[in-house]
Design a protein around this motif. Structure first.
Motif, PDB file in Angstrom:
ATOM      1  N   VAL A   1       0.858  -1.180   0.000  1.00 30.54           N
ATOM      2  CA  VAL A   1       0.000   0.000   0.000  1.00 30.54           C
ATOM      3  C   VAL A   1       0.896   1.233   0.000  1.00 30.54           C
ATOM      4  CG1 VAL A   1      -1.749   1.282   1.275  1.00 30.54           C
ATOM      5  CG2 VAL A   1      -1.817  -1.218   1.232  1.00 30.54           C
ATOM      6  N   TYR A   2       0.657   2.138  -0.967  1.00 31.95           N
ATOM      7  CA  TYR A   2       1.430   3.373  -1.079  1.00 31.95           C
ATOM      8  C   TYR A   2       0.582   4.540  -0.597  1.00 31.95           C
ATOM      9  CZ  TYR A   2       4.266   0.394  -4.049  1.00 31.95           C
ATOM     10  OH  TYR A   2       5.036  -0.630  -4.535  1.00 31.95           O
ATOM     11  N   THR A   3       1.246   5.575  -0.061  1.00 29.39           N
ATOM     12  CA  THR A   3       0.551   6.739   0.481  1.00 29.39           C
ATOM     13  C   THR A   3       0.917   7.984  -0.316  1.00 29.39           C
ATOM     14  OG1 THR A   3       0.675   5.727   2.665  1.00 29.39           O
ATOM     15  CG2 THR A   3       0.137   8.067   2.585  1.00 29.39           C
TER      16      THR A   3
ATOM     17  N   GLU B   1      -4.130   9.806   1.065  1.00 25.08           N
ATOM     18  CA  GLU B   1      -4.851   8.742   0.370  1.00 25.08           C
ATOM     19  C   GLU B   1      -3.885   7.592   0.089  1.00 25.08           C
ATOM     20  OE1 GLU B   1      -8.498  10.667  -2.152  1.00 25.08           O
ATOM     21  OE2 GLU B   1      -6.550  10.568  -3.135  1.00 25.08           O
ATOM     22  N   GLN B   2      -4.458   6.403   0.002  1.00 15.24           N
ATOM     23  CA  GLN B   2      -3.626   5.228  -0.239  1.00 15.24           C
ATOM     24  C   GLN B   2      -4.090   4.498  -1.494  1.00 15.24           C
ATOM     25  OE1 GLN B   2      -4.034   3.219   3.565  1.00 15.24           O
ATOM     26  NE2 GLN B   2      -2.018   3.988   4.168  1.00 15.24           N
ATOM     27  N   PHE B   3      -3.142   3.831  -2.141  1.00 19.94           N
ATOM     28  CA  PHE B   3      -3.449   3.067  -3.346  1.00 19.94           C
ATOM     29  C   PHE B   3      -2.537   1.854  -3.434  1.00 19.94           C
ATOM     30  CE2 PHE B   3      -0.228   6.145  -4.583  1.00 19.94           C
ATOM     31  CZ  PHE B   3       0.637   5.414  -5.371  1.00 19.94           C
TER      32      PHE B   3
ATOM     33  N   VAL C   1      -5.529   0.749  -7.714  1.00 23.04           N
ATOM     34  CA  VAL C   1      -6.776   0.740  -6.970  1.00 23.04           C
ATOM     35  C   VAL C   1      -6.608   1.736  -5.837  1.00 23.04           C
ATOM     36  CG1 VAL C   1      -8.269  -0.627  -5.475  1.00 23.04           C
ATOM     37  CG2 VAL C   1      -7.290  -1.659  -7.500  1.00 23.04           C
ATOM     38  N   LYS C   2      -7.459   2.766  -5.821  1.00 18.59           N
ATOM     39  CA  LYS C   2      -7.449   3.721  -4.714  1.00 18.59           C
ATOM     40  C   LYS C   2      -8.285   3.117  -3.596  1.00 18.59           C
ATOM     41  CE  LYS C   2      -7.919   8.158  -5.314  1.00 18.59           C
ATOM     42  NZ  LYS C   2      -8.412   9.475  -5.778  1.00 18.59           N
ATOM     43  N   LEU C   3      -7.707   3.011  -2.409  1.00 18.57           N
ATOM     44  CA  LEU C   3      -8.423   2.429  -1.281  1.00 18.57           C
ATOM     45  C   LEU C   3      -9.525   3.385  -0.836  1.00 18.57           C
ATOM     46  CD1 LEU C   3      -5.422   0.984   0.745  1.00 18.57           C
ATOM     47  CD2 LEU C   3      -6.804  -0.119  -0.994  1.00 18.57           C
TER      48      LEU C   3
END
Length: 121
Positions: free
Chosen positions: A65-67, A84-86, A99-101
């Motif tokens: 998960v990237y921020t 935001e995380q994706f 995919v944007k969480l």
């Protein structure tokens, strides 16, 4: 058996196959077939192992998960806010499928270069 040893065996086998030239052809032909079979088998195994390793790598990368670090809007019109995380599902060249969480309109295609500039990707 006499003291002729291998010479006697070779001449006997040579007579049975129609002469020394035929024996040499059979030996070289058999070696070529065996070598070709080994080469094809080796390539097949290598391809299968490479495919499995690539699948494992892709699955492990999709779990990261990237921020987002800065507010930005991509050329594709997708807005990113700080925090935001994706997840990156697939990358092909500079195009990344993400995919944007917490977003119901997933997935999105975004530039991988853009993602590197706004996040910890």
């Amino acid at each position: 058996m006499s003291n002729l040893g291998w010479y006697q065996i070779m001449t006997t086998v040579s007579k049975k196959v129609g002469g020394p030239l035929n024996l040499v052809k059979i030996l070289f032909g058999g070696g070529a077939v065996a070598g070709g079979g080994i080469a094809v088998g080796t390539i097949t195994i290598k391809n299968k192992v490479t495919k499995k390793l690539n699948e494992k790598k892709r699955k492990s990368e999709a779990a990261i998960v990237y921020t987002v670090k800065t507010d930005q809007k991509s050329n594709e019109g997708l807005s990113f806010k700080v925090g935001e995380q994706f997840k990156v599902l697939e990358v092909d060249g500079d195009a990344a499928l993400i995919v944007k969480l917490g977003d119901n309109n997933n997935p999105y295609f975004v530039s991988a270069k853009f993602l590197r500039s706004i996040s910890d990707y």
